[in-house]
Write a protein that holds these residues in place. Structure first.
Motif, PDB file in Angstrom:
ATOM      1  N   ARG A  20      -0.512   1.379  -4.600  1.00  0.00           N
ATOM      2  CA  ARG A  20      -1.407   0.478  -3.857  1.00  0.00           C
ATOM      3  C   ARG A  20      -1.883  -0.613  -4.803  1.00  0.00           C
ATOM      4  O   ARG A  20      -2.714  -0.360  -5.665  1.00  0.00           O
ATOM      5  CB  ARG A  20      -2.618   1.250  -3.323  1.00  0.00           C
ATOM      6  N   GLY A  21      -1.315  -1.788  -4.633  1.00  0.00           N
ATOM      7  CA  GLY A  21      -1.671  -2.892  -5.525  1.00  0.00           C
ATOM      8  C   GLY A  21      -0.570  -3.915  -5.521  1.00  0.00           C
ATOM      9  O   GLY A  21       0.129  -4.085  -4.510  1.00  0.00           O
ATOM     10  N   VAL A  22      -0.403  -4.590  -6.664  1.00  0.00           N
ATOM     11  CA  VAL A  22       0.661  -5.585  -6.789  1.00  0.00           C
ATOM     12  C   VAL A  22       1.790  -5.016  -7.638  1.00  0.00           C
ATOM     13  O   VAL A  22       1.539  -4.485  -8.731  1.00  0.00           O
ATOM     14  CB  VAL A  22       0.162  -6.868  -7.490  1.00  0.00           C
ATOM     15  N   LEU A  23       2.998  -5.133  -7.140  1.00  0.00           N
ATOM     16  CA  LEU A  23       4.170  -4.882  -7.974  1.00  0.00           C
ATOM     17  C   LEU A  23       4.804  -6.251  -8.203  1.00  0.00           C
ATOM     18  O   LEU A  23       5.162  -6.952  -7.249  1.00  0.00           O
ATOM     19  CB  LEU A  23       5.147  -3.937  -7.268  1.00  0.00           C
ATOM     20  N   TYR A  24       4.865  -6.637  -9.474  1.00  0.00           N
ATOM     21  CA  TYR A  24       5.338  -7.973  -9.838  1.00  0.00           C
ATOM     22  C   TYR A  24       6.767  -7.814 -10.319  1.00  0.00           C
ATOM     23  O   TYR A  24       7.018  -7.083 -11.281  1.00  0.00           O
ATOM     24  CB  TYR A  24       4.389  -8.490 -10.912  1.00  0.00           C
ATOM     25  N   ALA A  25       7.692  -8.450  -9.634  1.00  0.00           N
ATOM     26  CA  ALA A  25       9.085  -8.405 -10.065  1.00  0.00           C
ATOM     27  C   ALA A  25       9.409  -9.723 -10.758  1.00  0.00           C
ATOM     28  O   ALA A  25       9.282 -10.797 -10.165  1.00  0.00           O
ATOM     29  CB  ALA A  25      10.003  -8.186  -8.863  1.00  0.00           C
ATOM     30  N   GLY A  26       9.800  -9.637 -12.028  1.00  0.00           N
ATOM     31  CA  GLY A  26      10.227 -10.819 -12.780  1.00  0.00           C
ATOM     32  C   GLY A  26      11.733 -10.962 -12.597  1.00  0.00           C
ATOM     33  O   GLY A  26      12.496 -10.108 -13.044  1.00  0.00           O
ATOM     34  N   LEU A  27      12.157 -12.003 -11.897  1.00  0.00           N
ATOM     35  CA  LEU A  27      13.580 -12.146 -11.559  1.00  0.00           C
ATOM     36  C   LEU A  27      14.224 -13.274 -12.347  1.00  0.00           C
ATOM     37  O   LEU A  27      13.562 -14.242 -12.743  1.00  0.00           O
ATOM     38  CB  LEU A  27      13.760 -12.483 -10.075  1.00  0.00           C
ATOM     39  N   MET A  28      15.537 -13.166 -12.528  1.00  0.00           N
ATOM     40  CA  MET A  28      16.309 -14.312 -12.977  1.00  0.00           C
ATOM     41  C   MET A  28      17.317 -14.622 -11.884  1.00  0.00           C
ATOM     42  O   MET A  28      18.001 -13.711 -11.375  1.00  0.00           O
ATOM     43  CB  MET A  28      16.988 -14.026 -14.306  1.00  0.00           C
ATOM     44  N   LEU A  29      17.375 -15.889 -11.491  1.00  0.00           N
ATOM     45  CA  LEU A  29      18.282 -16.295 -10.406  1.00  0.00           C
ATOM     46  C   LEU A  29      19.604 -16.717 -11.052  1.00  0.00           C
ATOM     47  O   LEU A  29      19.787 -17.860 -11.437  1.00  0.00           O
ATOM     48  CB  LEU A  29      17.644 -17.443  -9.605  1.00  0.00           C
ATOM     49  N   ASP A  69       0.844  -1.195   0.000  1.00  0.00           N
ATOM     50  CA  ASP A  69       0.000   0.000   0.000  1.00  0.00           C
ATOM     51  C   ASP A  69       0.883   1.250   0.000  1.00  0.00           C
ATOM     52  O   ASP A  69       0.430   2.343   0.291  1.00  0.00           O
ATOM     53  CB  ASP A  69      -0.960  -0.007   1.199  1.00  0.00           C
ATOM     54  N   GLY A  70       2.164   1.045  -0.299  1.00  0.00           N
ATOM     55  CA  GLY A  70       3.098   2.162  -0.332  1.00  0.00           C
ATOM     56  C   GLY A  70       3.912   2.254   0.956  1.00  0.00           C
ATOM     57  O   GLY A  70       5.023   2.775   0.960  1.00  0.00           O
ATOM     58  N   GLN A  71       3.355   1.735   2.054  1.00  0.00           N
ATOM     59  CA  GLN A  71       4.076   1.725   3.332  1.00  0.00           C
ATOM     60  C   GLN A  71       4.482   0.291   3.680  1.00  0.00           C
ATOM     61  O   GLN A  71       5.640  -0.047   3.724  1.00  0.00           O
ATOM     62  CB  GLN A  71       3.189   2.285   4.456  1.00  0.00           C
ATOM     63  N   ASP A  72       3.467  -0.520   3.941  1.00  0.00           N
ATOM     64  CA  ASP A  72       3.725  -1.916   4.282  1.00  0.00           C
ATOM     65  C   ASP A  72       3.707  -2.770   3.023  1.00  0.00           C
ATOM     66  O   ASP A  72       3.190  -2.356   1.982  1.00  0.00           O
ATOM     67  CB  ASP A  72       2.667  -2.412   5.266  1.00  0.00           C
ATOM     68  N   TYR A  73       4.250  -3.970   3.111  1.00  0.00           N
ATOM     69  CA  TYR A  73       4.206  -4.867   1.966  1.00  0.00           C
ATOM     70  C   TYR A  73       4.270  -6.299   2.454  1.00  0.00           C
ATOM     71  O   TYR A  73       4.668  -6.581   3.591  1.00  0.00           O
ATOM     72  CB  TYR A  73       5.368  -4.593   1.004  1.00  0.00           C
ATOM     73  N   CYS A  74       3.852  -7.199   1.597  1.00  0.00           N
ATOM     74  CA  CYS A  74       4.057  -8.623   1.849  1.00  0.00           C
ATOM     75  C   CYS A  74       4.181  -9.314   0.498  1.00  0.00           C
ATOM     76  O   CYS A  74       3.754  -8.782  -0.529  1.00  0.00           O
ATOM     77  CB  CYS A  74       2.919  -9.217   2.672  1.00  0.00           C
ATOM     78  N   LEU A  75       4.798 -10.475   0.533  1.00  0.00           N
ATOM     79  CA  LEU A  75       5.048 -11.211  -0.710  1.00  0.00           C
ATOM     80  C   LEU A  75       4.088 -12.388  -0.797  1.00  0.00           C
ATOM     81  O   LEU A  75       3.884 -13.092   0.192  1.00  0.00           O
ATOM     82  CB  LEU A  75       6.488 -11.736  -0.724  1.00  0.00           C
ATOM     83  N   LEU A  76       3.506 -12.590  -1.968  1.00  0.00           N
ATOM     84  CA  LEU A  76       2.701 -13.790  -2.190  1.00  0.00           C
ATOM     85  C   LEU A  76       3.655 -14.950  -2.490  1.00  0.00           C
ATOM     86  O   LEU A  76       4.870 -14.770  -2.560  1.00  0.00           O
ATOM     87  CB  LEU A  76       1.711 -13.544  -3.325  1.00  0.00           C
ATOM     88  N   ALA A  77       3.104 -16.142  -2.651  1.00  0.00           N
ATOM     89  CA  ALA A  77       3.972 -17.320  -2.846  1.00  0.00           C
ATOM     90  C   ALA A  77       4.873 -17.125  -4.068  1.00  0.00           C
ATOM     91  O   ALA A  77       4.392 -16.679  -5.115  1.00  0.00           O
ATOM     92  CB  ALA A  77       3.113 -18.559  -3.043  1.00  0.00           C
ATOM     93  N   PRO A  78       6.154 -17.450  -3.950  1.00  0.00           N
ATOM     94  CA  PRO A  78       7.017 -17.371  -5.131  1.00  0.00           C
ATOM     95  C   PRO A  78       6.541 -18.376  -6.176  1.00  0.00           C
ATOM     96  O   PRO A  78       6.208 -19.517  -5.837  1.00  0.00           O
ATOM     97  CB  PRO A  78       8.405 -17.751  -4.598  1.00  0.00           C
ATOM     98  N   SER A  79       6.498 -17.945  -7.446  1.00  0.00           N
ATOM     99  CA  SER A  79       5.963 -18.830  -8.478  1.00  0.00           C
ATOM    100  C   SER A  79       6.871 -18.826  -9.699  1.00  0.00           C
ATOM    101  O   SER A  79       7.740 -17.958  -9.831  1.00  0.00           O
ATOM    102  CB  SER A  79       4.548 -18.401  -8.861  1.00  0.00           C
TER     103      SER A  79
END
Ligand code: AMP
Ligand code: GLY
Length: 440
Positions: free
Chosen positions: A266-275, A202-212
């Motif tokens: 306020r919403g989802v920020l989706y980060a597409g990562l490469m490990l 929400d711009g202040q707090d955050y949490c991560l959904l399951a890594p997929s």
């Protein structure tokens, strides 16, 4: 009075969102605009055009909609969330400033650079001549990206000069992606498994959904062109130190940089990562839930999805997170939001596509679906339509078969077992989604 919620969009992601909202203890009244035959059973589909913000706002005010969840990127990039917020409507989804992270890849690179977040090196071009000259100086493979949003088709990983030149010309000369391709990035090619990280903030707090993990290429063993996504699974189990690294080196600095720039989100920020061997790097940002990742991430959610969206839209995510304290043995300590996901179950989605996709394909083919409901498997509609009372194909990605289970193998078996019962002419799918080597 039950809460009234409007979901914007018409794909598999939106059907999955509607499905999860319908399971909420808060018993909401759900609308989908425009929705699809899958959402129709759970929501009232309304024929609104998401690009006509005034019409959407008027509908919300007339129907006393309390929350709008915007699924696709295009209306977000165009500023639909800003338009609705101006009328006092709570929205899950960033305004145009935040959505620029997806709509302008050069801007995303600038934000990543200021935040000190690892991302592949790149050069940007608007001229074909300059791009071709640069191509002569660099090693292959190279990744060429349309700067703007292009439905997942603007990116080409090129292993030959011919391929690279063809994609440069497609963007800059042939203008196949319209305005989205008039500027391109030429990016260093990285190697490694990919990971989709959906950050709810929400711009202040955050949490991560399951890594997929999403399977982007059309062909098995990751061959052929990129698509919108041919399947996915969750959760992806990582070596423990990576959880902390993703949080500390990527998520926290990016969110801090957005705050520093006064970009509300306020919403989802989706980060597409490469490990990669040198650690996780950001390949892209999306300003919304992933498709098909949402189909596998939401069934693993603990806690109420509607409450998560409602508190996020109102800047109260912190209060929602305080309510989560169940601890499961399997949850990784360093995954922020670990308590939001059940780590004891797995889910897999396999996409049934029309042959020819992601190129040209035929629409209007009759679809046969199995009867009956199962608790561990279900179908998500992505590109279907009703012709009279006959269900027909209407898109490249037609349906997603979702399977869940106590192991990845069980979940995979459930998804493929369900897909076996779906029939339409030209149905194609990948047989290697969540296959051996992905955790069991
Ligand atoms: P993007 O839309 O930027 O995520 O790119 C779509 C897909 O292209 C990614 O999911 C990767 O599979 C691939 N890709 C993008 N950038 C790179 C890169 N720098 N190196 C290797 N593959 C990439
Ligand atoms: N699955 C990739 C995306 O949603 O962009």
């Amino acid at each position: 009075m039950p809460m009234k919620v409007l979901v914007i969009g018409s794909g598999g992601r939106e059907h999955a969102i509607v499905r999860q909202l319908a399971a909420s203890d808060l018993d909401p009244v759900i609308f989908a605009a425009p929705g699809n035959p899958g959402t129709a059973g759970l929501a009232a589909n309304v024929p609104l055009d998401p690009h006509r913000g005034g019409d959407v706002a008027r509908f919300c005010l007339e129907e006393e909609i309390q929350l709008v969840i915007i699924g696709p990127e295009d209306p977000l990039i165009a500023g639909l969330a800003d338009r609705l917020r101006r009328d006092g409507i709570a929205v899950f989804g960033p305004g145009a400033m935040g959505a620029r992270l997806e709509g302008d890849k050069e801007f995303a690179k600038e934000v990543l650079a200021s935040a000190g977040v690892p991302t592949p090196r790149f050069h940007a071009f608007s001229s074909t001549d300059a791009a071709l000259k640069h191509l002569d100086k660099i090693d292959l493979p190279v990744v060429i990206k349309a700067c703007g949003a292009a439905q997942g088709k603007g990116v080409a990983v090129c292993s030959s000069r011919e391929e690279a030149e063809a994609h440069i010309r497609k963007c800059l000369d042939e203008q196949v992606f319209g305005g989205s391709g008039l500027r391109i990035l030429m990016e260093e090619c990285l190697f490694g498994p990919e990971l989709s990280v959906l950050i709810v903030t929400d711009g202040q707090d955050y949490c991560l959904l399951a890594p997929s993990r999403d399977y982007k290429r059309i062909g098995e063993k990751d061959m052929g062109p990129n698509t919108g996504g041919m399947g996915a699974f969750a959760p992806v189990r990582l070596p423990p130190h990576l959880y902390a690294e993703i949080d500390g080196r990527i998520v926290l600095p990016v969110l801090a940089e957005l705050r520093r720039r006064d970009i509300p989100y306020r919403g989802v920020l989706y980060a597409g990562l490469m490990l990669t061997e040198d650690g996780p790097q950001v390949l892209e940002f999306n300003c919304r839930f992933g498709d098909p990742e949402t189909q596998v991430v939401l069934p693993l959610l603990k806690g109420d999805f509607l409450d998560l969206c409602w508190t996020t839209a109102n800047g109260n995510l912190g209060s929602f997170l305080q309510g989560l304290h169940e601890v499961e043995e399997l949850q990784p300590q360093d995954w922020t939001g670990a308590g939001l996901t059940t780590w004891l179950r797995h889910s897999v989605v396999v996409v049934a596509a029309s042959d020819g996709y992601p190129g040209r394909y035929v629409k209007g083919r009759p679809i046969d679906l199995p009867d009956g409901e199962h608790a561990d498997r279900w179908l998500v509609h992505a590109g279907t339509a009703l012709e009279g009372d006959r269900l027909v194909t209407s898109g490249g990605r037609v349906l997603g078969a979702v399977g869940t289970g106590m192991s990845l193998r069980d979940a995979r078996r459930a998804a493929y077992g369900l897909l076996d019962q779906v029939h339409f002419e030209g149905l194609t799918f990948r047989r290697d989604i969540a296959g051996p080597g992905e955790g069991d």
